[in-house]
Motif scaffolding. Structure first.
Motif, PDB file in Angstrom:
ATOM      1  N   LEU A  20       0.850  -1.183   0.000  1.00 34.84           N
ATOM      2  CA  LEU A  20       0.000   0.000   0.000  1.00 34.84           C
ATOM      3  C   LEU A  20       0.887   1.236   0.000  1.00 34.84           C
ATOM      4  O   LEU A  20       1.942   1.240   0.650  1.00 34.84           O
ATOM      5  CB  LEU A  20      -0.903   0.019   1.236  1.00 34.84           C
ATOM      6  CG  LEU A  20      -1.884  -1.139   1.385  1.00 34.84           C
ATOM      7  CD1 LEU A  20      -2.656  -1.009   2.697  1.00 34.84           C
ATOM      8  CD2 LEU A  20      -2.830  -1.193   0.211  1.00 34.84           C
ATOM      9  N   PRO A  21       0.509   2.296  -0.687  1.00 40.59           N
ATOM     10  CA  PRO A  21       1.355   3.494  -0.739  1.00 40.59           C
ATOM     11  C   PRO A  21       1.455   4.223   0.594  1.00 40.59           C
ATOM     12  O   PRO A  21       2.442   4.888   0.873  1.00 40.59           O
ATOM     13  CB  PRO A  21       0.685   4.368  -1.800  1.00 40.59           C
ATOM     14  CG  PRO A  21      -0.714   3.880  -1.886  1.00 40.59           C
ATOM     15  CD  PRO A  21      -0.693   2.431  -1.504  1.00 40.59           C
ATOM     16  N   VAL A  22       0.403   4.113   1.433  1.00 37.34           N
ATOM     17  CA  VAL A  22       0.395   4.752   2.758  1.00 37.34           C
ATOM     18  C   VAL A  22      -0.341   3.841   3.734  1.00 37.34           C
ATOM     19  O   VAL A  22      -1.090   2.952   3.327  1.00 37.34           O
ATOM     20  CB  VAL A  22      -0.306   6.136   2.743  1.00 37.34           C
ATOM     21  CG1 VAL A  22       0.451   7.126   1.894  1.00 37.34           C
ATOM     22  CG2 VAL A  22      -1.741   6.018   2.287  1.00 37.34           C
ATOM     23  N   ILE A  23      -0.130   4.098   5.026  1.00 37.45           N
ATOM     24  CA  ILE A  23      -0.861   3.361   6.047  1.00 37.45           C
ATOM     25  C   ILE A  23      -2.271   3.946   6.107  1.00 37.45           C
ATOM     26  O   ILE A  23      -2.429   5.167   6.237  1.00 37.45           O
ATOM     27  CB  ILE A  23      -0.167   3.482   7.416  1.00 37.45           C
ATOM     28  CG1 ILE A  23       1.203   2.811   7.337  1.00 37.45           C
ATOM     29  CG2 ILE A  23      -1.010   2.857   8.510  1.00 37.45           C
ATOM     30  CD1 ILE A  23       2.040   2.996   8.561  1.00 37.45           C
ATOM     31  N   PRO A  24      -3.301   3.120   6.014  1.00 37.89           N
ATOM     32  CA  PRO A  24      -4.675   3.639   6.047  1.00 37.89           C
ATOM     33  C   PRO A  24      -4.996   4.345   7.365  1.00 37.89           C
ATOM     34  O   PRO A  24      -4.548   3.933   8.435  1.00 37.89           O
ATOM     35  CB  PRO A  24      -5.536   2.389   5.893  1.00 37.89           C
ATOM     36  CG  PRO A  24      -4.638   1.372   5.287  1.00 37.89           C
ATOM     37  CD  PRO A  24      -3.269   1.684   5.795  1.00 37.89           C
ATOM     38  N   ASN A  25      -5.770   5.424   7.280  1.00 35.94           N
ATOM     39  CA  ASN A  25      -6.226   6.144   8.477  1.00 35.94           C
ATOM     40  C   ASN A  25      -7.350   5.367   9.143  1.00 35.94           C
ATOM     41  O   ASN A  25      -8.097   4.649   8.494  1.00 35.94           O
ATOM     42  CB  ASN A  25      -6.727   7.541   8.106  1.00 35.94           C
ATOM     43  CG  ASN A  25      -5.595   8.477   7.770  1.00 35.94           C
ATOM     44  OD1 ASN A  25      -4.505   8.358   8.308  1.00 35.94           O
ATOM     45  ND2 ASN A  25      -5.849   9.399   6.871  1.00 35.94           N
ATOM     46  N   VAL A  26      -7.470   5.565  10.446  1.00 43.20           N
ATOM     47  CA  VAL A  26      -8.543   4.932  11.210  1.00 43.20           C
ATOM     48  C   VAL A  26      -9.471   6.043  11.689  1.00 43.20           C
ATOM     49  O   VAL A  26      -9.039   6.931  12.421  1.00 43.20           O
ATOM     50  CB  VAL A  26      -7.976   4.159  12.425  1.00 43.20           C
ATOM     51  CG1 VAL A  26      -9.090   3.570  13.250  1.00 43.20           C
ATOM     52  CG2 VAL A  26      -7.029   3.095  11.954  1.00 43.20           C
ATOM     53  N   ASP A  27     -10.724   5.996  11.271  1.00 44.28           N
ATOM     54  CA  ASP A  27     -11.659   7.039  11.670  1.00 44.28           C
ATOM     55  C   ASP A  27     -12.084   6.903  13.130  1.00 44.28           C
ATOM     56  O   ASP A  27     -12.185   7.874  13.849  1.00 44.28           O
ATOM     57  CB  ASP A  27     -12.887   7.058  10.760  1.00 44.28           C
ATOM     58  CG  ASP A  27     -13.570   5.703  10.680  1.00 44.28           C
ATOM     59  OD1 ASP A  27     -12.987   4.711  11.140  1.00 44.28           O
ATOM     60  OD2 ASP A  27     -14.689   5.638  10.143  1.00 44.28           O
ATOM     61  N   ASP A  28     -12.318   5.694  13.594  1.00 44.32           N
ATOM     62  CA  ASP A  28     -12.710   5.439  14.983  1.00 44.32           C
ATOM     63  C   ASP A  28     -11.929   4.233  15.494  1.00 44.32           C
ATOM     64  O   ASP A  28     -12.278   3.100  15.210  1.00 44.32           O
ATOM     65  CB  ASP A  28     -14.217   5.179  15.065  1.00 44.32           C
ATOM     66  CG  ASP A  28     -14.685   4.924  16.488  1.00 44.32           C
ATOM     67  OD1 ASP A  28     -13.869   5.050  17.438  1.00 44.32           O
ATOM     68  OD2 ASP A  28     -15.864   4.588  16.660  1.00 44.32           O
ATOM     69  N   PRO A  29     -10.843   4.461  16.257  1.00 45.19           N
ATOM     70  CA  PRO A  29      -9.995   3.347  16.692  1.00 45.19           C
ATOM     71  C   PRO A  29     -10.698   2.345  17.605  1.00 45.19           C
ATOM     72  O   PRO A  29     -10.262   1.210  17.724  1.00 45.19           O
ATOM     73  CB  PRO A  29      -8.845   4.026  17.428  1.00 45.19           C
ATOM     74  CG  PRO A  29      -9.302   5.394  17.729  1.00 45.19           C
ATOM     75  CD  PRO A  29     -10.367   5.744  16.747  1.00 45.19           C
ATOM     76  N   ASP A  30     -11.816   2.739  18.236  1.00 43.69           N
ATOM     77  CA  ASP A  30     -12.516   1.820  19.135  1.00 43.69           C
ATOM     78  C   ASP A  30     -13.535   0.951  18.414  1.00 43.69           C
ATOM     79  O   ASP A  30     -13.964  -0.066  18.951  1.00 43.69           O
ATOM     80  CB  ASP A  30     -13.194   2.592  20.265  1.00 43.69           C
ATOM     81  CG  ASP A  30     -12.168   3.148  21.233  1.00 43.69           C
ATOM     82  OD1 ASP A  30     -11.144   2.479  21.448  1.00 43.69           O
ATOM     83  OD2 ASP A  30     -12.375   4.255  21.753  1.00 43.69           O
TER      84      ASP A  30
END
Length: 75
Positions: A20-30
């Motif tokens: 993957l070109p970047v690490i995916p963002n997490v919108d809600d870590p919980d």
């Protein structure tokens, strides 16, 4: 495609993986957190990998004590 191998014995540790070109963002870590262990869900999809470009953790520095031990064992 990329496969990760054991550095010691050469056994394949993964199947084919896509970078993957970047690490995916997490919108809600919980969201999706395991109720029993408290572990968060994976941010990287199955059969993919991503490399974090930001440094993490302390820099590797060889301790002076380990050098002394190495010399004293070679008497």
């Amino acid at each position: 495609m990329t496969v990760f191998y054991c550095a010691k014995c050469g056994t394949a540790l993964t199947g084919d993986l896509v970078a993957l070109p970047v690490i995916p963002n997490v919108d809600d870590p919980d969201r999706g957190r395991d109720k029993k262990t408290g572990r968060a869900r994976s941010t990287v999809p199955l059969r993919c990998y991503a490399i974090d470009p930001d440094p993490w953790g302390a820099p590797f520095v060889v301790a002076a004590a380990s050098r002394r031990l190495a010399r004293s064992n070679g008497r």
